[in-house]
Scaffold this active site. Structure first.
Site, PDB file in Angstrom:
ATOM      1  N   SER A  61       0.822  -1.217   0.000  1.00 12.22           N
ATOM      2  CA  SER A  61       0.000   0.000   0.000  1.00 12.22           C
ATOM      3  C   SER A  61       0.854   1.265   0.000  1.00 12.22           C
ATOM      4  CB  SER A  61      -0.915   0.029   1.229  1.00 12.22           C
ATOM      5  OG  SER A  61      -1.606  -1.180   1.364  1.00 12.22           O
TER       6      SER A  61
HETATM    7  N1  SAH Z   1      -0.887  -4.949   3.918  1.00 12.73           N
HETATM    8  C1  SAH Z   1      -0.142  -5.229   2.714  1.00 12.73           C
HETATM    9  C2  SAH Z   1      -0.896  -4.817   1.462  1.00 12.73           C
HETATM   10  C3  SAH Z   1      -1.504  -5.987   0.922  1.00 12.73           C
HETATM   11  S1  SAH Z   1      -2.347  -5.965  -0.612  1.00 12.73           S
HETATM   12  C4  SAH Z   1       1.232  -4.618   2.722  1.00 12.73           C
HETATM   13  O1  SAH Z   1       1.562  -3.879   3.648  1.00 12.73           O
HETATM   14  O2  SAH Z   1       2.013  -4.931   1.830  1.00 12.73           O
HETATM   15  C5  SAH Z   1      -3.697  -6.979  -0.120  1.00 12.73           C
HETATM   16  C6  SAH Z   1      -3.368  -8.409   0.235  1.00 12.73           C
HETATM   17  O3  SAH Z   1      -4.589  -9.026   0.638  1.00 12.73           O
HETATM   18  C7  SAH Z   1      -2.841  -9.257  -0.918  1.00 12.73           C
HETATM   19  O4  SAH Z   1      -1.618  -9.814  -0.569  1.00 12.73           O
HETATM   20  C8  SAH Z   1      -3.919 -10.316  -1.121  1.00 12.73           C
HETATM   21  O5  SAH Z   1      -3.404 -11.577  -1.498  1.00 12.73           O
HETATM   22  C9  SAH Z   1      -4.547 -10.373   0.260  1.00 12.73           C
HETATM   23  N2  SAH Z   1      -5.900 -10.904   0.338  1.00 12.73           N
HETATM   24  C10 SAH Z   1      -6.947 -10.735  -0.500  1.00 12.73           C
HETATM   25  N3  SAH Z   1      -8.028 -11.398  -0.042  1.00 12.73           N
HETATM   26  C11 SAH Z   1      -7.658 -12.020   1.114  1.00 12.73           C
HETATM   27  C12 SAH Z   1      -8.327 -12.855   2.051  1.00 12.73           C
HETATM   28  N4  SAH Z   1      -9.610 -13.212   1.915  1.00 12.73           N
HETATM   29  N5  SAH Z   1      -7.633 -13.297   3.117  1.00 12.73           N
HETATM   30  C13 SAH Z   1      -6.327 -12.957   3.295  1.00 12.73           C
HETATM   31  N6  SAH Z   1      -5.646 -12.171   2.437  1.00 12.73           N
HETATM   32  C14 SAH Z   1      -6.305 -11.705   1.356  1.00 12.73           C
END
Ligand code: SAH
Length: 217
Positions: A61
């Site tokens: 993000s």
């Molecule tokens: N917090 C992260 C940003 C992640 S982007 C950072 O600091 O880098 C969003 C993430 O959510 C992705 O890696 C995606 O695979 C995950 N995601 C999407 N749906 C999900 C679910 N149902 N359970 C767990 N993770 C999920």
């Protein structure tokens, strides 16, 4: 390469200048090495205010959004926090400096493994990662003082409200498709939920039982 000056500049230009005034969040974001959470070829861009690719079509993000979401959680030292969407592990590292224990769920195993490795390398031993569908929360570790969802949900899943302690805070991007509204939901002392819209944002979709289907519907 020493990125500490670039990191401080990022915080003052993109976080403080845009109105985030939570001293603890500012201090932590001046310290957590965001460049370690992106691939080597992108490290020189780690201190710009952009989301960056981390593989598997997912992104780390934008720093400003990380700051806004973290500040909205109003974390205390001993808090138990649920993060949904570990991704790179960067947000988890920020949470780990401000709270007690961080429980982070990621649905893609390769990302979870990579995040674990990076978090271990900077001694974030209070982050616990699990590979699972985080749209259902993490029932065994509930209740949480704070829940942060870093993927866009179609609506606020009931499971998160159930797993939030009295006085707890939930931040979650909600909305259809690529555009969402970042919402803060607070559980009052009387067990009532108060919802506030914080800003417009754009996250990858939350995919799972209480999220979108794999094809994005
Ligand atoms: N917090 C992260 C940003 C992640 S982007 C950072 O600091 O880098 C969003 C993430 O959510 C992705 O890696 C995606 O695979 C995950 N995601 C999407 N749906 C999900 C679910 N149902 N359970 C767990 N993770 C999920």
């Amino acid at each position: 390469m020493d990125y500490s000056i670039a990191r401080r500049r990022m915080v003052s230009r993109h976080i403080v200048a845009r109105g985030v005034d939570d001293e603890a969040v500012i201090r932590v974001m001046e310290q957590v090495p965001r460049h370690l959470f992106v691939e080597e070829a992108l490290q020189s861009q780690a201190y710009t205010d952009y989301a960056l690719p981390i593989g598997e079509k997912q992104t780390i993000s934008q720093p400003y959004i990380v700051a806004v979401m973290t500040a909205a959680l109003r974390l205390q030292r001993g808090d138990r926090v649920l993060e949904v969407g570990t991704g790179s592990g960067y947000q988890a590292a920020v949470l780990a400096q401000l709270a007690g224990q961080v429980y982070s769920v990621e649905r893609i195993a390769t990302l979870a493994r990579r995040a674990r490795r990076i978090l271990d390398s900077i001694n974030c031993s209070n982050v616990h990662i699990r590979v699972d569908d985080g749209s259902l929360g993490w029932k065994d570790q509930a209740p949480f003082d704070a829940i942060i969802v870093t993927a866009g949900a179609p609506e606020v899943p009931q499971d998160y409200l159930t797993q939030l302690d009295v006085g707890g805070r939930l931040v979650i991007p909600v909305g259809s498709g690529e555009r969402q509204t970042l919402k803060l939901v607070e559980c009052s002392a009387h067990g009532q939920y108060n919802e506030t819209d914080l800003l417009a944002c754009r996250f990858v979709p939350l995919i799972g039982a209480r999220g979108w289907r794999g094809d994005g519907t």
